[in-house]
Design a protein around this motif. Structure first.
Motif, PDB file in Angstrom:
ATOM      1  N   THR A  23       0.872  -1.159  -0.007  1.00 24.51           N
ATOM      2  CA  THR A  23       0.048  -0.151   0.241  1.00 24.51           C
ATOM      3  C   THR A  23       0.906   1.358  -0.066  1.00 24.51           C
ATOM      4  OG1 THR A  23      -0.025  -0.061   2.349  1.00 24.51           O
ATOM      5  CG2 THR A  23      -1.886  -0.996   1.296  1.00 24.51           C
ATOM      6  N   LYS A  24       2.049   1.162  -0.496  1.00 26.72           N
ATOM      7  CA  LYS A  24       3.139   2.456  -0.400  1.00 26.72           C
ATOM      8  C   LYS A  24       2.540   3.276  -1.402  1.00 26.72           C
ATOM      9  CE  LYS A  24       6.032   0.305  -3.989  1.00 26.72           C
ATOM     10  NZ  LYS A  24       7.507   0.079  -4.284  1.00 26.72           N
ATOM     11  N   GLU A  25       1.601   3.085  -2.494  1.00 32.54           N
ATOM     12  CA  GLU A  25       1.272   4.165  -3.138  1.00 32.54           C
ATOM     13  C   GLU A  25       0.086   5.073  -2.614  1.00 32.54           C
ATOM     14  OE1 GLU A  25       2.701   5.208  -6.118  1.00 32.54           O
ATOM     15  OE2 GLU A  25       4.004   3.352  -5.918  1.00 32.54           O
ATOM     16  N   ASP A  26      -0.806   4.118  -2.027  1.00 37.26           N
ATOM     17  CA  ASP A  26      -2.083   4.809  -1.352  1.00 37.26           C
ATOM     18  C   ASP A  26      -1.826   5.106  -0.061  1.00 37.26           C
ATOM     19  OD1 ASP A  26      -3.322   4.565  -3.764  1.00 37.26           O
ATOM     20  OD2 ASP A  26      -3.591   2.671  -3.446  1.00 37.26           O
ATOM     21  N   GLY A  27      -0.825   4.434   0.807  1.00 37.10           N
ATOM     22  CA  GLY A  27      -0.597   4.919   2.154  1.00 37.10           C
ATOM     23  C   GLY A  27      -1.537   4.292   3.043  1.00 37.10           C
ATOM     24  N   LEU A  28      -2.104   4.856   4.168  1.00 35.90           N
ATOM     25  CA  LEU A  28      -3.228   4.594   4.890  1.00 35.90           C
ATOM     26  C   LEU A  28      -4.519   4.839   4.284  1.00 35.90           C
ATOM     27  CD1 LEU A  28      -2.051   6.178   8.465  1.00 35.90           C
ATOM     28  CD2 LEU A  28      -2.020   3.796   7.479  1.00 35.90           C
ATOM     29  N   GLY A  29      -4.630   5.335   3.280  1.00 32.56           N
ATOM     30  CA  GLY A  29      -5.973   5.434   2.512  1.00 32.56           C
ATOM     31  C   GLY A  29      -6.605   4.144   1.905  1.00 32.56           C
ATOM     32  N   LYS A  30      -5.711   3.154   1.957  1.00 34.20           N
ATOM     33  CA  LYS A  30      -6.040   1.787   1.181  1.00 34.20           C
ATOM     34  C   LYS A  30      -5.906   0.645   2.410  1.00 34.20           C
ATOM     35  CE  LYS A  30      -5.300  -1.011  -2.727  1.00 34.20           C
ATOM     36  NZ  LYS A  30      -4.473  -1.313  -3.810  1.00 34.20           N
TER      37      LYS A  30
ATOM     38  N   THR B 200      -8.851  -1.138  11.890  1.00 30.56           N
ATOM     39  CA  THR B 200      -7.948  -0.788  10.891  1.00 30.56           C
ATOM     40  C   THR B 200      -6.798  -0.153  11.496  1.00 30.56           C
ATOM     41  OG1 THR B 200      -8.973   1.428  10.680  1.00 30.56           O
ATOM     42  CG2 THR B 200     -10.071  -0.476   9.545  1.00 30.56           C
ATOM     43  N   VAL B 201      -5.622  -0.446  10.681  1.00 30.53           N
ATOM     44  CA  VAL B 201      -4.375   0.049  11.043  1.00 30.53           C
ATOM     45  C   VAL B 201      -4.437   1.706  11.065  1.00 30.53           C
ATOM     46  CG1 VAL B 201      -2.129   0.562  10.359  1.00 30.53           C
ATOM     47  CG2 VAL B 201      -3.171  -1.762  10.377  1.00 30.53           C
TER      48      VAL B 201
END
Length: 955
Positions: free
Chosen positions: A129-136, A196-197
């Motif tokens: 999820t490095k592209e979206d970060g915590l949004g995904k 969720t994280v």
């Protein structure tokens, strides 16, 4: 786990296949298999129940109903909840006799067994999820094999819902499968609720910035957002998930440190502060190369959970037994020293440390401290444990830039000496020679120098000076002359008050740790300290260095004014101020004791008076001039014998006292060289009697004089320029506390003055308070030495003397900063290159997930570097700036890496975007030199190249 489940299912299938038809019917009746599932029940019904598609029909009373697949979609309770509810209806509520002490430990052990796979899953999820970060949230490869699906109730920031979480091939546990999807379970094995994280990360970040925010308040805020009623179990679930999340983060950080080769013992302590510890080659040695400060803080207490008070056989109340739950977890990291290491420095633990060591010589006890004025220096106050508290506070050590070095817990006690000894010994063992700031440095410094075990440690490490302990302005003037940092060579302008400012921020933790468990309290403190090191102390390091440098330059600019003052006062050289300081120290020391010859004469006179009294009493005992008193008629023989024995005992005691007093008189006669023994009427007898009469008055005068003079000197410090508001308030509070001593000394003086012949005029409190200068203190003319005309006692002389010592310390401060600033510049460049090198190495080795963790660490560290460079470049334009911004070569070669190879350019690396207004210019305009710069010949092009190189690496 899934493989084991499949193997058990196959075994059950073979067992059922071997059954006869009659055995199958009996088995189905025993297990309440409904008629809707005939012969193929083992394939359909059991699978539907285990997968949560239908509810189990476990009652003959119509309590449960079969649900279709469509109805199950709207069902909000899991199979386990239905079964528990039905069980309670059938059998009623039954008391649970199990204790709760081991439940936490069981949960901890269950999660500990899965921590490895959960950490790997977390690292994989962060990479995916490095592209979206915590949004995904949910992410799994399209080609992944889904082995099972778990129906989980997901709690997010703005929503809470049931979701089918896929368990892909390779997941060892359900918990690790949830973590791989960005969910943290609330139970160890079969969690039906997950958080969720990003929810946990938001709470973690908020709590670090506002430590007063507790889990209960955050959970209730989530309930308000979701429109749900708060329940007590929701806080418990969130707490379990948060502990698991922090443990996973700690494990991931440990893997990164291992990959970087930074997992050796004490690595964090040895590299805690770049400015203090990142030494460069060809540095100029300075005295006291490392400065730190220690202090105790009793705000972070923790209540001890105990049963109610019990009563012993004598009816005395004793504390009840502990109710603490079993929990063997310890906070991650190496901030804390263990209780065992601390207890080695208690009185009972020194025997093992001192076995086989013989000190070379005894250290002379220098000066007088403030033992009776400071509560944490009194043994009777520090030896008492607080009955209601388990942990009574923390005792940390910080470097002069605010980085936490080490911390210990104060357990059921106040600031005992063993805490300071343990911290000092650990710092000396790891870092070597240091200067230590402590608010009771006057006493602690002598204790450290005289401590045989610490002397042994110094001898083992070949240290020239083990430690110097100093304190601030709050002690009395005589103590300040020996221990105040302003008068100590090598201290610079450091006030060693860093712990107080740190406590002003960390005290906010008390709201959430006062009633926490031992582990949760230590975990909160450790997490907060790590955050302050990386986000606060590191972020403000360049600003702190710049402010210190500007302050030192401002003080150095006052040198011409000091020279004018010296000329007007007739002072030839600045070395005169050193003599003035020694004279003041000698004067204040003389007020604490009387001249030795006068003391012996008065002691001899008092012994003669006592000898005369003892002779008279002994003569009375021996029957001289004692009338005969017959015993009463009704006195028995036993009573008369007891009275006789009592008289004989008194006579024997009187003789012994007379003999001892006579021996003391003879000893004093030898020491004073007295010929014939003095008798009443002799000139020596009368003169000494008058001296004894005035002695009480003189001693009262000396005590009052010392307190008043010290008070006036300290008042001059309050009114001195460049004294900050906080320091003024600190001195004012100390003066207010010592006012009680002045009042007591004033009462004693007035009593002694009234006993003189003729009596002296008594003083009032208003007169004492109005004294602002020594010239106003007329009582000094009756003292042994009138200092009102001394130049060091004049207001102008004192200001000049203090300014001289400030200038000395300013020179030392600039010398220290000229080392710290190049260290920091070199550290930023070396750290960037080091992390980039290992990031590329891990990518080349086929470990992109761990390389992403290194990138995250580099991002968190380098996000402040642009600000640091801006501040240092701005500082370099100051007149009389002599530090270097050119990158140096570190003594420690751990961060030295080879230059990148051409193949590294093919590796895809994440970028950290620099702001558009990032500074890319050298300290001065290109092609020119600042006309106000008095540093001499400086290679401006080299400075520009170095800064551009640092900026290129940083961005």
């Amino acid at each position: 786990m899934l493989i084991q489940r499949e193997a058990e299912a196959r075994e059950e299938e073979l067992r059922l296949a071997a059954m006869t038809e009659q055995q199958r019917r009996e088995h189905a009746a025993l297990r309440d298999i409904p008629d809707a599932y005939p012969d193929a029940w083992e394939d359909d019904y059991e699978g539907d129940v285990l997968r949560g598609r239908i509810l189990a029909d476990i009652s003959h009373a119509g309590e449960g109903e079969l649900l279709t697949d469509d109805a199950m979609e709207n069902e909000e309770q899991t199979l386990l909840e239905k079964m528990c509810s039905h069980h309670q209806k059938l059998w009623g509520s039954k008391r649970d006799n199990r204790t709760r002490r081991d439940r936490t430990q069981i949960l901890v052990d269950a999660f500990a067994a899965q921590m490895g796979p959960m950490t790997s899953a977390y690292i994989d999820w962060q990479h995916d999820t490095k592209e979206d970060g915590l949004g995904k949230l949910f992410n799994h490869a399209e080609a992944a094999v889904v082995e099972d699906i778990e129906n989980v109730y997901v709690v997010d920031l703005f929503s809470a819902y049931y979701s089918k979480v896929p368990i892909v091939e390779g997941d060892t546990y359900i918990a690790s499968a949830l973590v791989r999807q960005g969910l943290i379970p609330c139970a160890a094995y079969r969690s039906t609720v997950a958080i969720t994280v990003r929810t946990l990360e938001v709470f973690r970040s908020l709590q670090l910035r506002c430590p007063r925010l507790g889990i209960q308040a955050f959970v209730r805020a989530l309930c308000d957002i979701h429109g749900a009623a708060p329940r007590p179990y929701l806080t418990t679930q969130f707490s379990v998930a948060f502990d698991v999340y922090l443990a996973i983060r700690a494990k991931a950080h440990a893997r990164v440190q291992t990959a970087l080769g930074r997992d050796t013992p004490n690595w964090r302590l040895e590299n805690a502060c770049p400015a203090c510890m990142y030494k460069l080659e060809n540095e100029t040695p300075i005295p006291l190369p490392f400065l730190a400060t220690i202090d105790g803080n009793n705000s972070l207490k923790r209540f001890w959970r105990r049963e109610r008070e019990e009563f012993d056989a004598g009816g005395k109340a004793v504390p009840g037994a502990s109710k603490e739950r079993l929990d063997n977890r310890v906070a991650p990291g190496d901030y804390y020293l263990s209780h065992e290491d601390v207890d080695k420095w208690s009185k009972e633990g020194l025997e093992d440390l001192m076995r086989g060591f013989v000190p070379d010589s005894e250290v002379e006890d220098e000066g007088e401290g403030c033992t009776e004025r400071w509560q944490n220096m009194k043994e009777d106050a520090t030896a008492r444990a607080y009955g209601m508290y388990d942990k009574t506070g923390i005792f940390p050590a910080l470097c002069r830039h605010g980085f936490v070095l080490v911390v210990v817990d104060m357990i059921k006690s106040g600031e005992l000496a063993k805490y300071g000894f343990a911290v000092t010994a650990h710092l000396v063992r790891v870092l070597g020679e240091l200067g230590l700031g402590y608010d009771i440095g006057c006493k602690f410094g002598k204790m450290v120098r005289m401590h045989p075990a610490l002397s042994k440690l110094a001898a083992d490490n070949n240290l020239r000076a083990l430690v110097g302990a100093f304190h601030g302005h709050a002690h009395n003037r005589r103590c300040q002359l020996s221990n105040l940092a302003t008068y100590v060579s090598g201290m610079g302008l450091e006030d060693l008050e860093g712990c107080e400012s740190y406590f002003s921020k960390s005290n906010a933790l008390a709201a959430t740790t006062r009633y926490a468990t031992a582990f949760h309290r230590q975990q909160a403190i450790t997490t907060y300290m790590k955050h302050t090191d990386t986000a606060d102390a590191y972020q403000g390091l360049s600003l702190l260095l710049a402010n210190k440098y500007r302050r030192a330059l401002k003080i150095k600019a006052s040198l011409p004014l000091l020279r004018q003052t010296m000329a007007s006062m007739g002072v030839a050289t600045r070395s005169v101020f050193e003599d003035w300081l020694e004279k003041e120290k000698t004067y204040l020391a003389s007020l604490t004791k009387e001249p030795e010859h006068e003391t012996l004469q008065m002691e001899y006179y008092q012994k003669l008076v006592n000898l005369h009294d003892h002779e008279e009493r002994l003569n009375q005992m021996n029957g001289v001039e004692t009338p005969f008193i017959p015993a009463p008629q009704d006195t028995t023989y036993a009573q008369a014998a007891a009275q006789t024995r009592r008289i004989e005992t008194q006579r024997r005691h009187a003789g012994e006292v007379h003999t001892k007093t006579l021996a003391a008189v003879q000893d004093l006669e030898i020491r004073l060289g007295v010929g014939p023994r003095w008798v009443p009427g002799d000139k020596e007898w009368e003169d000494t009697a008058a001296m004894v009469t005035n002695r009480r008055y003189q001693r009262a005068l000396d005590e009052l004089e010392g307190l008043v003079v010290a008070r006036m000197f300290e008042l001059s410090k309050v009114n001195m320029s460049d004294t900050g508001y906080k320091l003024r308030k600190h001195i004012a509070k100390a003066l207010q506390a010592r006012s009680k001593g002045v009042k007591s000394a004033l009462d004693t003086y007035n009593t002694a003055a009234a006993a003189l012949s003729p009596p002296r005029t008594p003083l009032t409190w208003d007169q004492i308070v109005d004294y602002a200068f020594l010239a106003d203190f007329d009582l000094l003319r009756e003292g042994r030495e009138d200092i009102r005309e001394e130049p060091w006692a004049q207001p102008g002389g004192r200001l000049a003397m203090d300014q001289h010592f400030k200038l000395l310390r300013a020179d030392e401060e600039i010398a220290r900063l000229n080392l710290e600033i190049p260290r920091f510049v070199t550290y930023m460049a070396d750290e960037e290159e080091f992390l980039i090198h290992h990031e590329l190495r891990l990518c080349n080795e086929g470990n992109p997930t761990l390389a992403h963790q290194v990138w995250l660490q580099r991002r968190d560290r380098s996000r402040f570097n642009i600000q640091h460079l801006e501040r240092l470049v701005k500082l370099s334009k100051e007149p009389r700036f002599t530090a270097s911004l050119i990158r140096g070569i570190s003594v420690n070669k751990d961060r030295h890496v080879p230059p990148p190879s051409p193949d590294d350019n093919d590796i895809e690396m994440p970028d950290v975007q620099a702001p558009e207004d990032a500074p890319i210019a050298p300290p001065h305009e290109e092609g020119g030199v600042d006309p106000d710069d008095d540093r001499g010949d400086v290679d401006v092009d080299a400075v520009a190249d170095a800064l551009e190189h640092i900026l290129r690496i940083t961005t």
